[in-house]
Design a protein around this motif. Structure first.
Motif, short mmCIF file in Angstrom:
data_model
loop_
_atom_site.label_atom_id
_atom_site.label_comp_id
_atom_site.label_asym_id
_atom_site.label_seq_id
_atom_site.Cartn_x
_atom_site.Cartn_y
_atom_site.Cartn_z
N GLN A 100 0.81 -1.09 -0.18
CA GLN A 100 0.01 0.08 0.07
C GLN A 100 0.87 1.17 0.05
O GLN A 100 1.63 1.27 1.08
N GLY A 101 1.04 1.95 -1.06
CA GLY A 101 1.91 3.09 -1.26
C GLY A 101 3.30 2.53 -1.05
O GLY A 101 3.73 1.52 -1.65
N ALA A 102 4.17 3.17 -0.25
CA ALA A 102 5.69 3.00 -0.06
C ALA A 102 5.60 1.81 1.18
O ALA A 102 6.56 1.30 1.69
N GLY A 103 4.46 1.36 1.72
CA GLY A 103 4.47 0.43 2.87
C GLY A 103 3.63 -0.63 2.61
O GLY A 103 3.47 -0.99 1.37
N THR A 104 3.29 -1.17 3.71
CA THR A 104 2.36 -2.47 3.87
C THR A 104 1.09 -2.47 4.71
O THR A 104 1.25 -1.85 5.95
N LEU A 105 0.08 -2.61 4.51
CA LEU A 105 -1.07 -2.99 5.08
C LEU A 105 -1.11 -4.34 5.67
O LEU A 105 -1.05 -5.32 4.96
N VAL A 106 -0.81 -4.66 6.96
CA VAL A 106 -0.94 -5.62 7.56
C VAL A 106 -2.46 -6.11 8.15
O VAL A 106 -2.98 -5.45 8.81
#
Length: 152
Positions: A100-106
Motif C-alpha cells: 500500500q503506497g510505500a508501505g504495507t497494510l497488515v
C-alpha cells in the motif's frame, strides 16, 4: 461480545518483503513478540514460542501452517506439546500483507477460541488475554519493521 476472532489492520512503513521477514523469521519475531522463538519458516515446521516472566515463563507449541512470501504467513499455536496442531486444539494466526503506497497494510487475524471447547469463563479470559497481548505486541511489530526498512 464476540469471542471467536481477533482482527486488526495496521499500516507499516516498510515493504511487504521486510514485513514478511518480521512476522515469519524467528530472529525477528523475538524482537517484537516473544522472548524466544524456535522454528523454521517452512510449512509444517514445529517449534515453540517462549515468554519469560517472574515465574520462569511459559512455552507455547508453534506450528507453521502457510508461508507465501511476501504476502502471507500463518501458524497454529497454544496446542498441547507433542500433539499435531489442528482446528480444535490450537489457535490460528494469519498475517496477510498487502502493498500500500510505500508501505504495507497488515491484516492480522487470530481464530479458534470457540473451537477449543473451553468453558465460557476460560474462553473469555483467554480471548481477553490475547486481545490485550496483541494490542501490546502488534505496535512493536510496526516499529521493528519500519526500523528494518530504514536500514542503509
Amino acid at each position: 461480545m464476540e469471542l471467536g476472532t481477533i482482527e486488526r489492520e495496521l499500516y507499516v512503513e516498510a515493504t511487504p518483503a521486510v514485513v514478511f521477514e518480521v512476522v515469519s523469521d524467528p530472529a525477528h519475531v523475538k524482537q517484537w513478540w516473544s522472548d524466544d522463538a524456535r522454528y523454521e519458516t517452512v510449512v509444517g515446521s514445529e517449534g515453540e514460542i517462549l515468554f519469560a516472566d517472574a515465574d520462569g515463563g511459559k512455552v507455547e507449541a508453534f506450528t507453521v501452517v502457510e508461508v507465501q512470501p511476501p504476502t502471507r504467513f500463518s501458524f497454529r499455536w497454544t496446542h498441547p506439546a507433542g500433539e499435531e496442531a489442528v482446528e480444535g486444539n490450537s489457535l490460528l494466526v494469519t498475517f496477510e500483507l498487502v502493498a500500500q503506497g510505500a508501505g504495507t497494510l497488515v491484516r492480522f487475524r487470530e481464530t479458534g477460541f470457540r473451537e477449543r471447547g473451553w468453558t465460557a469463563a476460560v474462553q473469555q479470559a483467554t480471548y481477553e488475554d490475547h486481545v490485550h497481548g496483541w494490542d501490546y505486541f502488534l505496535p512493536r511489530l510496526v516499529t521493528h519493521a519500519a526500523a528494518l526498512d530504514a536500514r542503509p
